[in-house]
Design a protein around this motif. Structure first.
Motif, mmCIF file in Angstrom:
data_model
loop_
_atom_site.group_PDB
_atom_site.id
_atom_site.type_symbol
_atom_site.label_atom_id
_atom_site.label_comp_id
_atom_site.label_asym_id
_atom_site.label_seq_id
_atom_site.Cartn_x
_atom_site.Cartn_y
_atom_site.Cartn_z
ATOM 1 N N THR A 1 0.822 -1.217 0.000
ATOM 2 C CA THR A 1 0.000 0.000 0.000
ATOM 3 C C THR A 1 0.851 1.261 0.000
ATOM 4 O OG1 THR A 1 -0.162 -0.133 2.372
ATOM 5 C CG2 THR A 1 -1.990 -1.042 1.115
ATOM 6 N N SER A 2 2.129 1.137 0.293
ATOM 7 C CA SER A 2 2.966 2.338 0.229
ATOM 8 C C SER A 2 4.353 1.982 -0.302
ATOM 9 C CB SER A 2 3.066 2.978 1.616
ATOM 10 O OG SER A 2 3.406 2.013 2.586
ATOM 11 N N SER A 3 4.393 1.029 -1.215
ATOM 12 C CA SER A 3 5.681 0.554 -1.715
ATOM 13 C C SER A 3 5.550 0.136 -3.172
ATOM 14 C CB SER A 3 6.152 -0.657 -0.911
ATOM 15 O OG SER A 3 6.116 -0.380 0.467
ATOM 16 N N THR A 4 6.708 -0.068 -3.796
ATOM 17 C CA THR A 4 6.688 -0.558 -5.174
ATOM 18 C C THR A 4 6.751 -2.082 -5.233
ATOM 19 O OG1 THR A 4 9.067 -0.199 -5.213
ATOM 20 C CG2 THR A 4 7.702 1.504 -6.199
ATOM 21 N N GLY A 5 6.804 -2.722 -4.080
ATOM 22 C CA GLY A 5 6.825 -4.186 -4.070
ATOM 23 C C GLY A 5 6.446 -4.700 -2.705
ATOM 24 N N GLU A 6 6.214 -6.006 -2.586
ATOM 25 C CA GLU A 6 5.859 -6.562 -1.280
ATOM 26 C C GLU A 6 6.761 -7.750 -0.935
ATOM 27 O OE1 GLU A 6 1.754 -7.912 -1.211
ATOM 28 O OE2 GLU A 6 2.114 -9.332 -2.810
ATOM 29 N N GLN A 7 8.060 -7.607 -1.258
ATOM 30 C CA GLN A 7 8.980 -8.720 -1.018
ATOM 31 C C GLN A 7 8.924 -9.190 0.435
ATOM 32 O OE1 GLN A 7 12.758 -6.907 -2.015
ATOM 33 N NE2 GLN A 7 13.274 -6.609 0.117
ATOM 34 N N ASP A 8 9.120 -10.502 0.597
ATOM 35 C CA ASP A 8 9.071 -11.121 1.921
ATOM 36 C C ASP A 8 10.494 -11.196 2.467
ATOM 37 O OD1 ASP A 8 8.659 -12.712 4.136
ATOM 38 O OD2 ASP A 8 7.239 -14.048 3.126
ATOM 39 N N ASP A 9 10.846 -10.228 3.304
ATOM 40 C CA ASP A 9 12.223 -10.111 3.788
ATOM 41 C C ASP A 9 12.659 -11.232 4.719
ATOM 42 O OD1 ASP A 9 12.672 -7.840 2.384
ATOM 43 O OD2 ASP A 9 13.132 -6.564 4.099
ATOM 44 N N ARG A 10 11.699 -12.044 5.160
ATOM 45 C CA ARG A 10 12.075 -13.090 6.123
ATOM 46 C C ARG A 10 13.082 -14.057 5.512
ATOM 47 N NH1 ARG A 10 6.343 -15.295 7.773
ATOM 48 N NH2 ARG A 10 6.188 -15.294 5.496
ATOM 49 N N TRP A 11 13.009 -14.227 4.175
ATOM 50 C CA TRP A 11 13.939 -15.147 3.506
ATOM 51 C C TRP A 11 15.385 -14.718 3.669
ATOM 52 C CZ3 TRP A 11 11.788 -19.587 2.046
ATOM 53 C CH2 TRP A 11 10.416 -19.592 1.748
ATOM 54 N N TYR A 12 15.617 -13.429 3.869
ATOM 55 C CA TYR A 12 16.996 -12.954 4.024
ATOM 56 C C TYR A 12 17.719 -13.707 5.143
ATOM 57 C CZ TYR A 12 17.629 -8.915 0.929
ATOM 58 O OH TYR A 12 17.829 -8.109 -0.158
ATOM 59 N N SER A 13 16.984 -14.039 6.183
ATOM 60 C CA SER A 13 17.651 -14.660 7.339
ATOM 61 C C SER A 13 18.259 -16.008 6.996
ATOM 62 C CB SER A 13 16.678 -14.781 8.510
ATOM 63 O OG SER A 13 16.582 -13.529 9.152
ATOM 64 N N LEU A 14 17.750 -16.675 5.954
ATOM 65 C CA LEU A 14 18.328 -17.963 5.581
ATOM 66 C C LEU A 14 19.756 -17.793 5.066
ATOM 67 C CD1 LEU A 14 15.404 -19.856 3.817
ATOM 68 C CD2 LEU A 14 16.221 -20.125 6.148
ATOM 69 N N HIS A 15 20.078 -16.614 4.537
ATOM 70 C CA HIS A 15 21.469 -16.437 4.084
ATOM 71 C C HIS A 15 22.262 -15.392 4.842
ATOM 72 C CE1 HIS A 15 20.124 -13.482 0.810
ATOM 73 N NE2 HIS A 15 19.032 -14.089 1.136
ATOM 74 N N THR A 16 21.588 -14.465 5.575
ATOM 75 C CA THR A 16 22.383 -13.575 6.444
ATOM 76 C C THR A 16 22.637 -14.253 7.790
ATOM 77 O OG1 THR A 16 20.396 -12.562 7.379
ATOM 78 C CG2 THR A 16 21.398 -11.450 5.491
ATOM 79 N N HIS A 17 21.786 -15.227 8.127
ATOM 80 C CA HIS A 17 21.831 -15.933 9.416
ATOM 81 C C HIS A 17 21.502 -15.027 10.588
ATOM 82 C CE1 HIS A 17 23.125 -19.432 7.356
ATOM 83 N NE2 HIS A 17 24.135 -18.776 6.809
ATOM 84 N N LEU A 18 20.812 -13.930 10.331
ATOM 85 C CA LEU A 18 20.425 -13.056 11.430
ATOM 86 C C LEU A 18 19.113 -13.550 12.037
ATOM 87 C CD1 LEU A 18 21.292 -9.522 9.988
ATOM 88 C CD2 LEU A 18 22.757 -11.209 11.105
ATOM 89 N N PRO A 19 19.080 -13.761 13.363
ATOM 90 C CA PRO A 19 17.859 -14.225 14.032
ATOM 91 C C PRO A 19 16.685 -13.293 13.736
ATOM 92 C CG PRO A 19 19.723 -14.334 15.522
ATOM 93 C CD PRO A 19 20.199 -13.607 14.307
ATOM 94 N N LEU A 20 15.512 -13.884 13.579
ATOM 95 C CA LEU A 20 14.344 -13.163 13.073
ATOM 96 C C LEU A 20 13.163 -13.290 14.039
ATOM 97 C CD1 LEU A 20 12.815 -11.811 10.677
ATOM 98 C CD2 LEU A 20 12.492 -14.099 9.742
ATOM 99 N N LEU A 21 12.712 -12.144 14.556
ATOM 100 C CA LEU A 21 11.557 -12.129 15.444
ATOM 101 C C LEU A 21 10.354 -11.546 14.716
ATOM 102 C CD1 LEU A 21 13.231 -10.793 18.733
ATOM 103 C CD2 LEU A 21 12.903 -13.159 18.018
ATOM 104 N N GLU A 22 9.175 -12.152 14.954
ATOM 105 C CA GLU A 22 7.950 -11.667 14.318
ATOM 106 C C GLU A 22 6.883 -11.363 15.361
ATOM 107 O OE1 GLU A 22 6.461 -13.377 10.655
ATOM 108 O OE2 GLU A 22 8.088 -14.837 10.693
ATOM 109 N N PRO A 23 6.940 -10.163 15.973
ATOM 110 C CA PRO A 23 5.901 -9.809 16.938
ATOM 111 C C PRO A 23 4.542 -9.634 16.259
ATOM 112 C CG PRO A 23 7.310 -7.911 16.496
ATOM 113 C CD PRO A 23 7.915 -9.069 15.761
ATOM 114 N N GLY A 24 3.459 -9.799 17.036
ATOM 115 C CA GLY A 24 2.115 -9.664 16.466
ATOM 116 C C GLY A 24 1.323 -8.512 17.055
ATOM 117 N N THR A 25 1.492 -8.283 18.372
ATOM 118 C CA THR A 25 0.733 -7.209 19.024
ATOM 119 C C THR A 25 1.664 -6.035 19.328
ATOM 120 O OG1 THR A 25 1.212 -8.000 21.255
ATOM 121 C CG2 THR A 25 -0.727 -8.923 20.181
ATOM 122 N N ILE A 26 1.052 -4.916 19.700
ATOM 123 C CA ILE A 26 1.832 -3.725 20.044
ATOM 124 C C ILE A 26 2.731 -4.026 21.248
ATOM 125 C CG2 ILE A 26 1.646 -1.323 20.803
ATOM 126 C CD1 ILE A 26 -1.115 -1.307 19.321
#
Lengths: 642, 210
Positions: free
Chosen positions: A121-146
């Motif tokens: 809605t405010s971007s030129t794409g909707e890429q799913d950045d979570r895949w980056y962690s498979l090759h950067t190996h940076l731990p990934l947190l996905e909060p849901g609530t405020i």
């Protein structure tokens, strides 16, 4: 904004982004940087507004995400807890330092916040950045609530230090812009001055040392995966049904509500808060008695991939379904979760919901679309209009990222492409090198130009490309809410700033044709464009006009009664549509009375930029000192605008 | 956990986000939970803007359990208790969230979208928009709030506080008039309080006291 500094245990109203910023404050960060990008922008705005009240704290809006993350890396090495925020596509620009950070590790805790944009809605794409962690190996947190947005981010700082890994917080726009109650935690004391502690073995990656650091990074990630530290981010809600739901982020909330609506109170749910490294042991415990797992998540099925991969390694026998139920593109919502879980369970969606959805969608598709356009008084309207007038649409027009992206929308429909930052000139030069005969005009805003456009321009000049570059210098990073741009020279409170001399920079890059024009003088801008259009090589027009929202803020205290008013003289107006349809300023409206239909300028919304006066071919728009409201105007005309 | 869902719809620059934030601040005053996302992004004007307000509270002192804690940013279809439409077309765009028990507060003043200006689409008459909404919702309250705001308070954005006043009468909000007023007072614009009271008097005059 001040509420974000309240003490522990108070409950305040906060946006997801503000909750993330508060986590930084509670963690005692000393460094924050970002290149502004929706939906993450308000994180930076929060720090900008509070920076003077935070001791030993530095923040900046960086030139781009690459510089931003490298800066935070340095600050972390110097012992300051650091945070970087960016929009999802910003990670493409920051991906280079991101790929090294696992190798080098951190000094003090480093958290990278990514605002993702399912639905674009405010971007030129909707890429799913979570895949980056498979090759950067940076731990990934996905909060849901405020609340989780704050609590996860805070926890990430300590774990980042413990495992010497930067942690990534992935927050979808629906979390970034969710506003609700937030319970505050304790604000940790801030560290004093930073001190860089040399660590050559880690920080200098070359040859065998890089290989050793690669292995060490993988070992640290494996240690985190085996540890109990990842358990607290996840939640298993038990139930006796033979199938269960695995979900993450805001989708957890949609899934829980859908289960409640369908009356499925016995379905177990595994809410995964850390999706890399994946909590394999908890999946095993959750899935041991299940025949089927349903995945509810946004975008391209990262969670599904993790469940399938780890399920395979665990030897799980259950069926896993995800993207068959919820499409990999577009934004997930409660209705999609409801539909998916209804299909799996065979429970019917309540009539009041299914009927509202079908009737509502039928209504929405039958009414006119509301397309966004430039603000009233926007300098870009004048520039885009002038380009169309000068070229007669007989030119190839490149778009780029910023408010002027809306040049592609009606009534202008004036840009042919838009992908990433600085795609305009970069692609234009390629087009020019293969013998295209039409002239090429391409737009770029001042902030986008400084993000990564200097290299594009230098390349285009060095290789003799043919294009007319129009730098829309509105003096601010306007699209994301007016952060300072490198050309900002006057603040809204009248404060002077050292803006870069754009013209001098362009000359230094080797540009030979550079002209600067005031955009609100549309006929002059048009003639300069027409003149430059037919010349060879790289030509640059700096279309200068400050964002009207900012100039208005500066002039807020001038009462409009004493100002200037633009009015359309009805007797002179030929209703040609130049101002109303082609220029399309929303402050120009249509009304009718007993004499007939006519155009008028709405006094309340007009910001007096004067561009329409220069556009009118009949000199029907005039500047007066007298408010038109004070003159007798037919009562009816104000009532109906059609 | 009982919930009450409200929506505000309009176009950029009308004050949709501000009105939504006021409704949320009132929840803090009333001591209940609130959540809900908004569509923002960019400073561009004339586009659709909407905000969701979801109130939640505990019944009979019962604490929330993991199954019933919602605090969701989004709404399922057919689940809005209240829709405040600052622009008729934008209210109709959100019809999918209405049900027979929903209340709609509608500003009848239309703002012409660009495709209509270009002659590519027709703006439906107000009666048609109301008929559309009536297919789903029964209680629809309409005023020309832009005109009232401009004539009586000098600025169309005064309609936001007027809407709050109307909502305090015609909708069964879980936040009291006192909480709404307290939220409004914090904004520090005394004129807003007058607008709020005008909203109450509009609702009472037209539809009687609740």
């Amino acid at each position: 904004m001040e509420e974000l500094l309240r003490p522990q245990n108070e409950v305040i109203l906060a946006m997801g982004n503000e909750a993330i910023a508060r986590a930084g404050i509670e963690a005692g960060i000393g460094y924050f940087s970002m290149y502004p990008g929706t939906p993450a922008t308000e994180i930076g705005q929060t720090f900008e507004n509070l920076k003077d009240q935070l001791p030993d704290f530095y923040m900046e809006y960086s030139a781009n995400e690459h510089v931003s993350l490298n800066g935070a890396m340095g600050a972390s090495w110097a012992g300051a807890r650091s945070m970087v925020a960016m929009k999802h596509v910003g990670m493409n620009v920051a991906s280079e330092p991101a790929h090294f950070l696992g190798y080098t590790g951190v000094g003090a805790g480093l958290v990278i916040v990514i605002g993702s944009d399912p639905g674009a809605t405010s971007s030129t794409g909707e890429q799913d950045d979570r895949w980056y962690s498979l090759h950067t190996h940076l731990p990934l947190l996905e909060p849901g609530t405020i609340q989780e947005a704050k609590d996860f981010t805070l926890a990430a700082f300590a774990l980042s230090e413990k495992y010497s890994l930067p942690f990534v917080i992935n927050a979808p726009s629906r979390l970034c812009h969710n506003i609700g109650d937030l319970r505050l935690g304790r604000i940790a004391p801030r560290k004093g001055r930073g001190e860089f502690k040399p660590n050559y073995q880690r920080y200098f990656n070359l040859f065998g040392q890089a290989v050793r650091n690669h292995q060490d990074c993988l070992d640290r990630v494996a240690a985190l995966a085996r540890s109990g530290d990842i358990l607290a981010f996840n939640k298993i809600i038990s139930g006796d049904a033979p199938w269960g739901v695995v979900t993450s982020s805001v989708n957890h909330l949609y899934a829980m509500e859908a289960l409640e609506i369908l009356g499925l109170f016995d379905v177990p749910v595994f809410k995964v808060g850390i999706t890399y490294p994946f909590p394999s042991a908890q999946l095993q415990e959750f899935a041991k008695n299940l025949k089927k797992i349903v995945i509810i998540e946004d975008l391209e099925g990262f969670l599904e991939y993790q469940v399938k991969r780890h399920g395979f390694e665990l030897g799980l026998k259950c069926e896993v379904i995800g993207k068959e139920l919820i499409p990999p593109s577009g934004e997930t919502n409660p209705d999609m979760a409801l539909e998916a879980l209804s299909r799996v369970s065979g429970r019917k969606i309540p009539e009041h919901i299914s009927r509202a959805a079908s009737v509502g969608d039928e209504i929405a598709s039958s009414i006119p679309q509301r397309v966004a356009t430039f603000c009233i008084g926007c300098p870009h309207r004048a520039s885009v209009y002038a380009v169309l007038a000068a070229t007669g649409r007989n030119a190839i027009i490149g778009g780029d990222i910023g408010c002027y992206t809306m040049a592609s929308l009606p009534p202008f429909r004036a840009a042919e492409w838009c992908t990433c930052m600085n795609c305009g000139l970069s692609a234009a030069q390629g087009i020019s090198h293969v013998g295209e005969s039409k002239p090429i005009v391409t737009f770029v805003g001042d902030s986008t130009f400084f993000h990564s456009g200097i290299q594009s321009l230098q390349n285009a000049i060095a290789n003799n490309a043919d294009a007319l570059l129009i730098i829309l210098d509105n003096r601010w990073v306007a699209m994301t809410g007016h952060q300072k741009s490198p050309t900002t020279s006057l603040g809204v409170k009248g404060e002077r700033m050292d803006g870069i001399d754009l013209k001098a920079l362009l000359k230094a890059l080797g540009a030979t044709r550079v002209r600067m024009v005031d955009v609100f003088d549309v006929p002059r801008l048009r003639s300069v464009i027409a003149d430059e259009l037919v010349r060879p090589g790289i030509r640059i027009i700096i279309a200068k006009g400050e964002c009207s929202l900012q100039s208005l803020r500066r002039e807020r205290y001038v009462p409009p009664e004493y100002g200037e008013f633009y009015t359309i003289v009805r007797e002179r107006c030929q209703r040609c549509g130049a101002c109303y349809k082609e220029f399309g300023c929303p402050a120009i409206m249509e009304a009718d009375d007993e004499v007939g239909e006519y155009y008028y300028i709405d006094e309340e919304t007009c910001v007096r930029c004067g561009a329409c006066k220069t556009v009118c071919p009949n000199s029907a728009i005039v500047l007066s000192r007298l408010s038109p409201r004070k003159e007798a105007q037919p009562e009816e005309s104000l009532r109906s605008n059609r | 956990m009982p919930v009450y869902n409200a929506l505000v719809a309009g176009i950029g620059g009308q004050g949709v986000i501000t009105l939504g934030t006021l409704l949320k601040k009132a929840a803090l005053k009333a001591g209940i939970h609130v959540s809900g996302s908004e569509r923002r992004g960019g400073a561009q004007r004339e586009g659709h803007v909407s905000t969701i307000i979801r109130y939640q509270w505990h019944e009979d002192g019962r604490e929330a359990d993991e199954r019933h804690e919602i605090c969701s940013p989004m709404l399922p279809a057919g689940s809005a208790h209240l829709l405040i439409g600052l622009e008729p077309l934008e209210a109709a765009r959100l019809a999918r969230y209405l049900n027979t028990a929903s209340t709609v507060i509608l500003n009848s003043f239309p703002l012409t979208p660009i495709p209509v200006k270009l002659g590519e689409a027709k703006y439906p008459p107000l009666e048609v928009i109301i008929e559309m909404l009536q297919r789903l919702a029964k209680r629809i309250y309409t005023w020309n709030l832009t005109e009232i705001a401009r004539e009586e308070f000098g600025h169309s954005r005064a309609m936001n506080a007027i809407c709050l006043g109307i909502a305090s009468r015609v909708a069964d909000l879980p936040v009291s008039e006192t909480s709404l007023l307290a939220a409004l007072q914090e904004e520090g614009r005394p004129a807003d309080i007058e607008c709020f009271r005008r909203g109450i008097s509009l609702a009472d005059a037209e539809y009687g006291q609740k």
